[in-house]
Design an enzyme around this catalytic site. Sequence first.
Site, PDB file in Angstrom:
ATOM      1  CG  ASP A  18      -2.076   0.944   1.116  1.00 43.69           C
ATOM      2  OD1 ASP A  18      -2.307   1.461   0.004  1.00 43.69           O
ATOM      3  OD2 ASP A  18      -2.754   1.176   2.126  1.00 43.69           O
ATOM      4  CG  HIS A  35      -0.074   1.648  -9.244  1.00 40.77           C
ATOM      5  ND1 HIS A  35      -0.278   1.453  -7.899  1.00 40.77           N
ATOM      6  CD2 HIS A  35      -1.198   2.261  -9.702  1.00 40.77           C
ATOM      7  CE1 HIS A  35      -1.470   1.926  -7.559  1.00 40.77           C
ATOM      8  NE2 HIS A  35      -2.049   2.435  -8.635  1.00 40.77           N
ATOM      9  CG  LEU A 129       9.215 -17.557  -3.684  1.00 36.69           C
ATOM     10  CD1 LEU A 129       9.089 -17.632  -2.168  1.00 36.69           C
ATOM     11  CD2 LEU A 129       9.640 -16.146  -4.113  1.00 36.69           C
TER      12      LEU A 129
HETATM   13  C1  FPP Z   1      -2.012   0.073  -3.427  1.00 36.87           C
HETATM   14  O1  FPP Z   1      -1.503   1.388  -3.320  1.00 36.87           O
HETATM   15  C2  FPP Z   1      -1.370  -0.607  -4.553  1.00 36.87           C
HETATM   16  C3  FPP Z   1      -2.023  -1.156  -5.616  1.00 36.87           C
HETATM   17  C4  FPP Z   1      -3.497  -1.158  -5.729  1.00 36.87           C
HETATM   18  C5  FPP Z   1      -1.281  -1.770  -6.743  1.00 36.87           C
HETATM   19  C6  FPP Z   1      -0.119  -2.612  -6.333  1.00 36.87           C
HETATM   20  C7  FPP Z   1       0.565  -3.105  -7.549  1.00 36.87           C
HETATM   21  C8  FPP Z   1       1.910  -3.097  -7.711  1.00 36.87           C
HETATM   22  C9  FPP Z   1       2.886  -2.650  -6.692  1.00 36.87           C
HETATM   23  C10 FPP Z   1       2.451  -3.648  -8.964  1.00 36.87           C
HETATM   24  C11 FPP Z   1       2.815  -5.064  -8.663  1.00 36.87           C
HETATM   25  C12 FPP Z   1       2.849  -5.867  -9.877  1.00 36.87           C
HETATM   26  C13 FPP Z   1       2.991  -7.207  -9.887  1.00 36.87           C
HETATM   27  C14 FPP Z   1       3.065  -7.892 -11.188  1.00 36.87           C
HETATM   28  C15 FPP Z   1       3.041  -8.016  -8.661  1.00 36.87           C
HETATM   29  P1  FPP Z   1      -2.546   2.596  -3.418  1.00 36.87           P
HETATM   30  O2  FPP Z   1      -2.733   2.930  -4.852  1.00 36.87           O
HETATM   31  O3  FPP Z   1      -3.795   2.237  -2.674  1.00 36.87           O
HETATM   32  O4  FPP Z   1      -1.758   3.734  -2.676  1.00 36.87           O
HETATM   33  P2  FPP Z   1      -2.418   4.935  -1.844  1.00 36.87           P
HETATM   34  O5  FPP Z   1      -3.039   4.331  -0.624  1.00 36.87           O
HETATM   35  O6  FPP Z   1      -1.216   5.757  -1.506  1.00 36.87           O
HETATM   36  O7  FPP Z   1      -3.378   5.642  -2.743  1.00 36.87           O
END
Ligand code: FPP
Length: 250
Positions: A18, A35, A129
């Site tokens: 997050d 992201h 893994l």
């Molecule tokens: C939450 O942060 C994150 C996500 C919804 C996306 C997570 C995806 C990735 C890190 C890419 C990973 C890719 C693979 C292939 C595993 P948020 O957008 O809710 O952040 P915020 O709370 O600051 O708005």
Amino acid sequence: MPVAASNPLPRHVAITMDGNGRWAKTRGLTRIAGHKAGLAPVRMCISECGSRGIGALTLFAFSSENWGRPAEEVGSLMSLFVESLERELAELHAKNVRMRFIGERRNLPVRLQARIAAAEERTADNSGLQLQVAVSYGGRWDIIQAAQSLARECSSGALRPEEITEERFAGALALAHVPDADLVIRTGGEQRISNFLLWNLAYAELYFTAKLWPDFAMADFEDALTFFANRERRFGQTSAQRSAASGHAS
Ligand code: FPP
């Protein structure tokens, strides 16, 4: 605090990644740039789990609820998943990683479904893994789909209701192939489960950090493992019982 030798590595680490949006916002970048920046800690965690001998890693990449985000962000995330799979699959395979996706994949774009199927097939015989990526996943969805599959077996006569034990129920869940999560890490400062692995984290240690996911570095992962190693896991028993069972003085 010293690391407790009696309580070594988690067998299964699950992570809610997050804080990408906030990370991007503080830099004047788009949310999707956040992201994309989140891919570096994904690579780091996979590599650390592999080299430390942690058997399973589950990453919460997109929840059932995330479908409610703006269409542009959802579309960009789906493209990011497709591109990441195309780019990283060969290396993951070379590292002996076994990949699985958990979640309601019928809702995903067809091109992503195809990449997922190819990745799962290519890595199916790998013995390193076990990497689970939760996409379009919700803990309640998982419990409901397990209940439906057992109910179908009951209505076909293959199963009697009283044969539905915890083990059999767990076997119908998306994570039937890995042990329960021992350690759940959530970045970004919130201290919630947010419909992640509800059944499978019944006894997990919960580690929350304010670090935003793109900033989550190797030292932070190490801190989470140290936190885990220092926890006393009693599984509902007393300290004395657990010490006697493990042969350690309390
Ligand atoms: C939450 O942060 C994150 C996500 C919804 C996306 C997570 C995806 C990735 C890190 C890419 C990973 C890719 C693979 C292939 C595993 P948020 O957008 O809710 O952040 P915020 O709370 O600051 O708005």
